[in-house]
Design a protein around this motif. Structure first.
Motif, PDB file in Angstrom:
ATOM      1  N   GLY A  36       0.833  -1.193   0.000  1.00  0.00           N
ATOM      2  CA  GLY A  36       0.000   0.000   0.000  1.00  0.00           C
ATOM      3  C   GLY A  36       0.868   1.243   0.000  1.00  0.00           C
ATOM      4  N   ILE A  37       0.425   2.282  -0.703  1.00  0.00           N
ATOM      5  CA  ILE A  37       1.193   3.521  -0.771  1.00  0.00           C
ATOM      6  C   ILE A  37       0.252   4.696  -0.541  1.00  0.00           C
ATOM      7  CG2 ILE A  37       2.630   5.046  -2.179  1.00  0.00           C
ATOM      8  CD1 ILE A  37       3.502   2.559  -3.771  1.00  0.00           C
ATOM      9  N   ILE A  38       0.579   5.495   0.475  1.00  0.00           N
ATOM     10  CA  ILE A  38      -0.150   6.728   0.768  1.00  0.00           C
ATOM     11  C   ILE A  38       0.831   7.885   0.630  1.00  0.00           C
ATOM     12  CG2 ILE A  38      -1.403   8.054   2.505  1.00  0.00           C
ATOM     13  CD1 ILE A  38      -2.255   5.362   3.761  1.00  0.00           C
ATOM     14  N   MET A  39       0.502   8.828  -0.223  1.00  0.00           N
ATOM     15  CA  MET A  39       1.342  10.007  -0.392  1.00  0.00           C
ATOM     16  C   MET A  39       0.901  11.083   0.600  1.00  0.00           C
ATOM     17  SD  MET A  39       3.202   8.821  -2.789  1.00  0.00           S
ATOM     18  CE  MET A  39       4.239  10.232  -3.130  1.00  0.00           C
ATOM     19  N   LEU A  40       1.874  11.705   1.252  1.00  0.00           N
ATOM     20  CA  LEU A  40       1.635  12.830   2.152  1.00  0.00           C
ATOM     21  C   LEU A  40       2.342  14.029   1.554  1.00  0.00           C
ATOM     22  CD1 LEU A  40       2.433  11.067   5.547  1.00  0.00           C
ATOM     23  CD2 LEU A  40       0.197  11.414   4.503  1.00  0.00           C
ATOM     24  N   THR A  41       1.600  15.094   1.259  1.00  0.00           N
ATOM     25  CA  THR A  41       2.201  16.207   0.539  1.00  0.00           C
ATOM     26  C   THR A  41       1.534  17.540   0.853  1.00  0.00           C
ATOM     27  OG1 THR A  41       2.675  17.048  -1.676  1.00  0.00           O
ATOM     28  CG2 THR A  41       0.706  15.714  -1.436  1.00  0.00           C
ATOM     29  N   HIS A  46      -3.447   6.296  -2.252  1.00  0.00           N
ATOM     30  CA  HIS A  46      -4.127   7.446  -1.649  1.00  0.00           C
ATOM     31  C   HIS A  46      -3.200   8.653  -1.690  1.00  0.00           C
ATOM     32  CE1 HIS A  46      -7.366   4.922   0.020  1.00  0.00           C
ATOM     33  NE2 HIS A  46      -6.415   4.034   0.206  1.00  0.00           N
ATOM     34  N   TYR A  47      -3.787   9.839  -1.661  1.00  0.00           N
ATOM     35  CA  TYR A  47      -3.050  11.092  -1.741  1.00  0.00           C
ATOM     36  C   TYR A  47      -3.652  12.041  -0.718  1.00  0.00           C
ATOM     37  CZ  TYR A  47      -0.889  15.140  -4.137  1.00  0.00           C
ATOM     38  OH  TYR A  47      -0.161  16.240  -4.468  1.00  0.00           O
ATOM     39  N   LEU A  58      -5.640   7.486   9.491  1.00  0.00           N
ATOM     40  CA  LEU A  58      -5.918   6.161  10.026  1.00  0.00           C
ATOM     41  C   LEU A  58      -7.008   5.454   9.216  1.00  0.00           C
ATOM     42  CD1 LEU A  58      -5.133   4.169  12.245  1.00  0.00           C
ATOM     43  CD2 LEU A  58      -6.900   5.201  13.671  1.00  0.00           C
ATOM     44  N   ALA A  59      -8.020   6.189   8.782  1.00  0.00           N
ATOM     45  CA  ALA A  59      -9.086   5.608   7.954  1.00  0.00           C
ATOM     46  C   ALA A  59      -8.529   5.098   6.622  1.00  0.00           C
ATOM     47  CB  ALA A  59     -10.194   6.625   7.719  1.00  0.00           C
ATOM     48  N   GLU A  62      -5.550  -1.791   4.613  1.00  0.00           N
ATOM     49  CA  GLU A  62      -5.441  -3.073   5.317  1.00  0.00           C
ATOM     50  C   GLU A  62      -6.545  -4.030   4.872  1.00  0.00           C
ATOM     51  OE1 GLU A  62      -3.358  -2.113   9.607  1.00  0.00           O
ATOM     52  OE2 GLU A  62      -5.516  -1.765   9.421  1.00  0.00           O
ATOM     53  N   ARG A  63      -7.760  -3.512   4.743  1.00  0.00           N
ATOM     54  CA  ARG A  63      -8.868  -4.363   4.286  1.00  0.00           C
ATOM     55  C   ARG A  63      -8.601  -4.891   2.882  1.00  0.00           C
ATOM     56  NH1 ARG A  63     -11.912  -0.292   6.656  1.00  0.00           N
ATOM     57  NH2 ARG A  63     -12.383   0.621   4.633  1.00  0.00           N
TER      58      ARG A  63
END
Length: 138
Positions: free
Chosen positions: A73-78, A96-97, A108-109, A115-116
Motif C-alpha cells: 500500500g502507498i499513501i502520499m503525504l504532501t 491514496h493522496y 488512520l481511515a 489493510e482491508r
C-alpha cells in the motif's frame, strides 16, 4: 495490523505521526530521506511517503516502490494540493493522496482501508465459502 514505513523529512512532524500510529497499535518504521527509506522497503506493508524530500522526489520513490513491491500500500503525504499532482501520484502507483497537514483520524481511515484491501488485520473472507452457503429462492 499492517507494518508501516513513514518517510517524512521534517523530524517533528514524522515523530508526531509515528507516535499517533503507534498509539493505534501499528509498528512504524521511520525514514527521513530516500537513502534511509530504500533499505527498509522490504520490511513494510504500507508506505507513507512525503513528496517533497531533500534527496529525492516522493513521486519517483512511490513508482519505484510499486515496481519493486506491487502489492504494498502507498499513501502520499504532501503539501502539494493541486489536482495535477494528485492525478500523477495515483497514476504513478499511489493508492491514496493526502494533503498536509493531514488529520490523523483521516490518515488512520486510509490505512484501515488499505489493510482491508490487502487482507491485513482482520478475519479473511473466503468468497468461495460464502457462495457455497448462498441459498436460492425457488
Amino acid at each position: 495490523m499492517a507494518k508501516l514505513l513513514l518517510l517524512e523529512d521534517e523530524v517533528d512532524y514524522r515523530q508526531e505521526i509515528a507516535d499517533f500510529l503507534q498509539s493505534e497499535g501499528h509498528e512504524v518504521l521511520e525514514a527521513g530521506s530516500a537513502a534511509e527509506f530504500t533499505p527498509l522497503m522490504d520490511q513494510m506493508d504500507i508506505a507513507l511517503i512525503d513528496v517533497g524530500l531533500p534527496d529525492a522526489d516522493g513521486f519517483e520513490l512511490a513508482a519505484l516502490l510499486r515496481k519493486h513491491r506491487s502489492k504494498c500500500g502507498i499513501i502520499m503525504l504532501t503539501a502539494q494540493g493541486g489536482i495535477n499532482h494528485k492525478i500523477a501520484s495515483l497514476r504513478g502507483g499511489a493508492d491514496h493522496y493526502l494533503v498536509k497537514p493531514v488529520r490523523y483520524d483521516e490518515l488512520l481511515a486510509h490505512i484501515k482501508a488499505l489493510e482491508r484491501r490487502m487482507g491485513l488485520g482482520g478475519w479473511p473472507v473466503s468468497y468461495t465459502h460464502l457462495r457455497a452457503h448462498e441459498t436460492r429462492e425457488d
